[in-house]
Write a protein that holds these residues in place. Structure first.
Motif, PDB file in Angstrom:
ATOM      1  N   ALA A  57       3.767  14.642 -55.877  1.00  0.00           N
ATOM      2  CA  ALA A  57       3.418  15.899 -55.401  1.00  0.00           C
ATOM      3  C   ALA A  57       4.392  16.516 -54.356  1.00  0.00           C
ATOM      4  CB  ALA A  57       1.946  15.758 -54.852  1.00  0.00           C
ATOM      5  N   ASP A  58       4.992  15.631 -53.535  1.00  0.00           N
ATOM      6  CA  ASP A  58       5.949  16.160 -52.547  1.00  0.00           C
ATOM      7  C   ASP A  58       7.274  16.530 -53.216  1.00  0.00           C
ATOM      8  OD1 ASP A  58       4.782  15.571 -50.168  1.00  0.00           O
ATOM      9  OD2 ASP A  58       5.295  13.450 -50.124  1.00  0.00           O
ATOM     10  N   PHE A  59       7.452  15.952 -54.282  1.00  0.00           N
ATOM     11  CA  PHE A  59       8.599  16.405 -55.294  1.00  0.00           C
ATOM     12  C   PHE A  59       8.427  17.692 -55.826  1.00  0.00           C
ATOM     13  CE2 PHE A  59      10.901  16.719 -59.372  1.00  0.00           C
ATOM     14  CZ  PHE A  59      11.921  16.620 -58.858  1.00  0.00           C
ATOM     15  N   ALA A  60       7.336  17.703 -56.232  1.00  0.00           N
ATOM     16  CA  ALA A  60       7.028  19.206 -57.044  1.00  0.00           C
ATOM     17  C   ALA A  60       6.847  20.386 -56.030  1.00  0.00           C
ATOM     18  CB  ALA A  60       5.497  19.048 -57.678  1.00  0.00           C
ATOM     19  N   ALA A  61       6.454  19.965 -54.812  1.00  0.00           N
ATOM     20  CA  ALA A  61       6.219  20.825 -53.642  1.00  0.00           C
ATOM     21  C   ALA A  61       7.487  21.296 -52.960  1.00  0.00           C
ATOM     22  CB  ALA A  61       5.171  20.433 -52.655  1.00  0.00           C
ATOM     23  N   GLY A  62       8.630  20.625 -53.463  1.00  0.00           N
ATOM     24  CA  GLY A  62       9.964  20.863 -52.885  1.00  0.00           C
ATOM     25  C   GLY A  62      10.135  20.304 -51.700  1.00  0.00           C
ATOM     26  N   ARG A  63       9.312  19.229 -51.157  1.00  0.00           N
ATOM     27  CA  ARG A  63       9.565  18.712 -49.889  1.00  0.00           C
ATOM     28  C   ARG A  63      10.667  17.213 -50.108  1.00  0.00           C
ATOM     29  NH1 ARG A  63       3.877  19.869 -49.589  1.00  0.00           N
ATOM     30  NH2 ARG A  63       3.502  17.980 -50.526  1.00  0.00           N
ATOM     31  N   ALA A  64      10.952  17.117 -51.314  1.00  0.00           N
ATOM     32  CA  ALA A  64      11.996  16.133 -51.801  1.00  0.00           C
ATOM     33  C   ALA A  64      12.874  16.546 -52.912  1.00  0.00           C
ATOM     34  CB  ALA A  64      11.457  14.727 -52.041  1.00  0.00           C
ATOM     35  N   VAL A  65      14.004  16.671 -52.595  1.00  0.00           N
ATOM     36  CA  VAL A  65      14.945  16.988 -53.891  1.00  0.00           C
ATOM     37  C   VAL A  65      15.242  16.369 -55.046  1.00  0.00           C
ATOM     38  CG1 VAL A  65      17.360  17.999 -54.323  1.00  0.00           C
ATOM     39  CG2 VAL A  65      16.268  18.288 -52.086  1.00  0.00           C
ATOM     40  N   PHE A  66      15.205  14.781 -54.558  1.00  0.00           N
ATOM     41  CA  PHE A  66      15.155  13.770 -55.481  1.00  0.00           C
ATOM     42  C   PHE A  66      14.066  12.647 -55.498  1.00  0.00           C
ATOM     43  CE2 PHE A  66      19.662  14.846 -54.394  1.00  0.00           C
ATOM     44  CZ  PHE A  66      20.013  15.023 -55.659  1.00  0.00           C
ATOM     45  N   LEU A  67      13.585  12.354 -56.575  1.00  0.00           N
ATOM     46  CA  LEU A  67      12.641  11.274 -56.787  1.00  0.00           C
ATOM     47  C   LEU A  67      12.850  10.289 -57.770  1.00  0.00           C
ATOM     48  CD1 LEU A  67       9.363  11.014 -56.320  1.00  0.00           C
ATOM     49  CD2 LEU A  67       9.144  12.767 -58.469  1.00  0.00           C
ATOM     50  N   ARG A  68      12.289   8.997 -57.383  1.00  0.00           N
ATOM     51  CA  ARG A  68      12.375   7.901 -58.182  1.00  0.00           C
ATOM     52  C   ARG A  68      10.865   7.761 -58.805  1.00  0.00           C
ATOM     53  NH1 ARG A  68       9.714   4.330 -60.053  1.00  0.00           N
ATOM     54  NH2 ARG A  68      10.772   2.163 -60.645  1.00  0.00           N
ATOM     55  N   HIS A  69      10.775   7.798 -59.803  1.00  0.00           N
ATOM     56  CA  HIS A  69       9.633   7.600 -60.736  1.00  0.00           C
ATOM     57  C   HIS A  69       9.679   7.114 -62.012  1.00  0.00           C
ATOM     58  CE1 HIS A  69       5.136   8.797 -60.981  1.00  0.00           C
ATOM     59  NE2 HIS A  69       5.163   9.258 -59.459  1.00  0.00           N
ATOM     60  N   TRP A  70       8.179   7.098 -62.441  1.00  0.00           N
ATOM     61  CA  TRP A  70       8.247   6.361 -64.059  1.00  0.00           C
ATOM     62  C   TRP A  70       8.387   7.510 -64.880  1.00  0.00           C
ATOM     63  CZ3 TRP A  70       8.665   1.523 -63.775  1.00  0.00           C
ATOM     64  CH2 TRP A  70       8.358   0.891 -62.730  1.00  0.00           C
ATOM     65  N   PRO A  71       8.396   7.162 -66.186  1.00  0.00           N
ATOM     66  CA  PRO A  71       8.392   8.199 -67.427  1.00  0.00           C
ATOM     67  C   PRO A  71       7.356   9.143 -67.398  1.00  0.00           C
ATOM     68  CG  PRO A  71       9.359   5.980 -68.277  1.00  0.00           C
ATOM     69  CD  PRO A  71       8.597   5.926 -66.894  1.00  0.00           C
TER      70      PRO A  71
ATOM     71  N   SER B 132       3.792   5.765 -46.942  1.00  0.00           N
ATOM     72  CA  SER B 132       2.690   5.755 -47.331  1.00  0.00           C
ATOM     73  C   SER B 132       2.266   6.331 -48.531  1.00  0.00           C
ATOM     74  CB  SER B 132       1.829   6.479 -46.247  1.00  0.00           C
ATOM     75  OG  SER B 132       2.260   7.791 -46.213  1.00  0.00           O
ATOM     76  N   SER B 133       3.408   6.504 -49.407  1.00  0.00           N
ATOM     77  CA  SER B 133       3.301   7.468 -50.915  1.00  0.00           C
ATOM     78  C   SER B 133       3.155   6.241 -51.940  1.00  0.00           C
ATOM     79  CB  SER B 133       4.538   8.143 -50.778  1.00  0.00           C
ATOM     80  OG  SER B 133       4.475   9.443 -50.174  1.00  0.00           O
ATOM     81  N   ASP B 134       2.491   6.652 -52.756  1.00  0.00           N
ATOM     82  CA  ASP B 134       2.126   5.913 -54.021  1.00  0.00           C
ATOM     83  C   ASP B 134       2.629   6.969 -55.007  1.00  0.00           C
ATOM     84  OD1 ASP B 134       0.257   7.892 -54.418  1.00  0.00           O
ATOM     85  OD2 ASP B 134      -1.343   6.334 -54.338  1.00  0.00           O
ATOM     86  N   GLU B 135       2.613   6.815 -56.475  1.00  0.00           N
ATOM     87  CA  GLU B 135       3.206   7.504 -57.670  1.00  0.00           C
ATOM     88  C   GLU B 135       2.617   8.981 -57.373  1.00  0.00           C
ATOM     89  OE1 GLU B 135       3.758   3.646 -59.294  1.00  0.00           O
ATOM     90  OE2 GLU B 135       2.151   4.531 -58.169  1.00  0.00           O
ATOM     91  N   THR B 136       1.450   9.157 -57.103  1.00  0.00           N
ATOM     92  CA  THR B 136       0.664  10.345 -57.179  1.00  0.00           C
ATOM     93  C   THR B 136       1.343  11.381 -56.093  1.00  0.00           C
ATOM     94  OG1 THR B 136      -1.401   9.485 -58.298  1.00  0.00           O
ATOM     95  CG2 THR B 136      -1.347  11.867 -56.941  1.00  0.00           C
ATOM     96  N   SER B 137       1.414  10.823 -54.709  1.00  0.00           N
ATOM     97  CA  SER B 137       1.746  11.502 -53.739  1.00  0.00           C
ATOM     98  C   SER B 137       3.181  11.793 -53.709  1.00  0.00           C
ATOM     99  CB  SER B 137       1.253  10.753 -52.397  1.00  0.00           C
ATOM    100  OG  SER B 137       1.620   9.516 -52.440  1.00  0.00           O
ATOM    101  N   SER B 138       4.067  10.787 -54.058  1.00  0.00           N
ATOM    102  CA  SER B 138       5.341  10.980 -54.092  1.00  0.00           C
ATOM    103  C   SER B 138       5.699  12.365 -55.043  1.00  0.00           C
ATOM    104  CB  SER B 138       6.169   9.831 -54.478  1.00  0.00           C
ATOM    105  OG  SER B 138       5.655   9.382 -55.703  1.00  0.00           O
TER     106      SER B 138
END
Length: 484
Positions: A299-313, A291-297
């Motif tokens: 936020a999860d990465f910055a909060a430490g809920r994920a170690v790796f993140l696929r995202h844009w520049p 249920s994640s878009d760019e903003t929520s994913s």
């Protein structure tokens, strides 16, 4: 595809265009609320724009929302153009930002251009929309370069990026800002788990390397509160399409040829779907990713809920306001990465096409591209990434510069060093030059809707049957690419 040095203008018969206009305008009225066709809200297009006003008022640039904020770089560039033409009232320009996500913005632009309900001179189009708008006769082909200098300037655009402006051998736009998938990682978490710097993401990393690191971390998320191996954007929207195309490209599954003809089959689709499911399973994807878009994913990465993140520049700049630089890093995405971005096109009905093209050239100039890069977008020109590149327009650079107290406040993250930013620009440039395109077709809207709905249902299934899903997807995609 090579870029033509000379481009001819072409327009369809007036009667055919009138029929297309009426048809799409009716469809817009039936399928969308009136504000979705003409826009709504403070920055939306005015419904009284029509052709009676075509030669009056400012040049109007229609664009989606700027991820760099309300006073963002796109608006600053338009204001710089206005300052440089302060003595020419008829050359002033105005940026109109369309609300909603990419699909909603596309519907608004199509409805407005087909019905004539709003007057736009320049439209900022997602790269996947170029074939559709070109085929419908809504944007004009770019004219041949007027001089050798202009021709050389055109050649400064990265080849893969410039190819997104071309449909059936003609260029219909100029690249404005581009995009590509990148892999972000939490350096602090990896180091804390005993994974040394030499085993952390690098330019030659593969998905197997990511899986091995996730296994070392020992994560096994069951809820959105648990730490996960990685996260991405799997919500039923364009972000999911990007993730699917990247997984398919990794196993050499091609959905369409350069002319938009469907090329896949149930066997190849199953191969691609299996690759996508494996990526999520072995990577221990964050459950919230569905249920994640760019903003929520992010936020999860910055909060430490994920170690790796696929995202844009643009996430690189956003993370600079959330984390200290020694807590995260960025590199090329393992395997295939999809190209994104927007291109500026002059509308077919612009009464001031010559001025509009001059505005487009300014907004995509070397100086403007550097402004875009400095603001967090990916620039479209090779020269922007090289030593000695032209600097951003001084007044735009000053407007984008954070206030002196912004990074000095207590608890604020430290800034990335210039060496780190230079390394990031090299990583970004390399990733862009190797990026994959999504299918190019006038029926992209139908294609992406089919892919999103079918794949999201598969990802949500606790016991997915990829063979059956592939057979059903094959039938649906055949219809979508044929415009049925």
């Amino acid at each position: 595809m090579t870029r033509p040095r000379s481009r001819s203008r072409a327009t369809g018969p007036a009667t055919r265009r009138a029929v297309r206009r009426a048809g799409l305008a009716l469809g817009c009225l039936l399928l969308l609320a009136a504000t979705a066709c003409t826009g709504g809200g403070r920055d939306a297009p005015r419904p009284d724009g029509g052709k009676d006003r075509a030669a009056d008022g400012p040049l109007v640039v229609a664009s989606g929302l700027d991820v760099t904020g309300s006073g963002g770089v796109r608006r600053q560039l338009v204001e710089e153009w206005n300052r440089r033409h302060a003595g020419s009232r008829d050359k002033q320009a105005e940026l109109v930002e369309l609300p909603g996500d990419a699909d909603q913005q596309r519907s608004q632009l199509l409805g407005a251009l087909q019905s004539g309900s709003a007057r736009y001179d320049v439209v900022n189009l997602d790269i996947t929309w170029i074939p559709e708008f070109a085929e419908a006769g809504l944007v004009s082909p770019m004219p041949p370069a007027a001089s050798e200098r202009e021709a050389d300037d055109d050649l400064d655009f990265m080849k893969r990026v410039h190819a997104t402006t071309v449909w059936k051998g003609r260029s219909y736009a100029r690249p404005f800002n581009t995009d590509v998938g990148l892999l972000y990682h939490r350096t602090d978490v990896l180091t804390g788990a005993g994974i040394p710097a030499g085993r952390q993401p690098s330019a030659d990393w593969t998905w197997q390397d990511l899986y091995a690191s996730v296994k070392t971390l020992g994560v096994s998320p069951r809820s959105t509160r648990d730490q996960a191996g990685w996260t991405t954007q799997l919500k039923e929207y364009e972000g999911l399409t990007v993730n699917v195309v990247e997984a398919f490209a990794d196993v050499h599954v091609k959905l369409a040829d350069a002319d938009g003809r469907y090329k896949a089959d149930p066997v190849s689709l199953k191969k691609g779907l299996d690759a996508l499911l494996t990526r999520n399973r072995l990577g221990q994807v964050q459950p919230a990713a569905l249920s994640s878009d760019e903003t929520s994913s992010l936020a999860d990465f910055a909060a430490g809920r994920a170690v790796f993140l696929r995202h844009w520049p643009y996430a690189y700049g956003a993370l600079g306001g959330m984390l200290d630089p020694d807590r995260y890093g960025v590199n090329r995405l393992p395997g295939a990465a999809v190209l994104g971005g927007q291109n500026l096109a002059v509308t077919a009905d612009s009464a001031r096409a010559e001025d509009a093209r001059a505005l487009v050239r300014f907004l995509t100039s070397a100086e403007s591209e550097r402004c875009l890069l400095d603001a967090g977008f990916a620039a479209t020109r090779d020269s922007t990434y090289r030593p000695g590149a032209k600097a951003c327009w001084p007044r735009v650079a000053a407007a984008l510069r954070p206030s002196p107290g912004a990074t000095a406040r207590e608890g604020a993250p430290k800034e990335q060093s210039e060496a780190a930013r230079a390394a990031y620009r090299t990583t970004l440039h390399d990733a862009l030059n190797a990026a994959e395109q999504r299918p190019r077709t006038p029926y992209y809207g139908a294609f992406t809707h089919v892919l999103q709905s079918r794949v999201h249902a598969l990802l949500s299934d606790e016991t997915p049957d990829t063979a059956q899903a592939a057979a059903e997807l094959d039938s649906a995609l055949k219809d979508a690419f044929a415009g049925r």
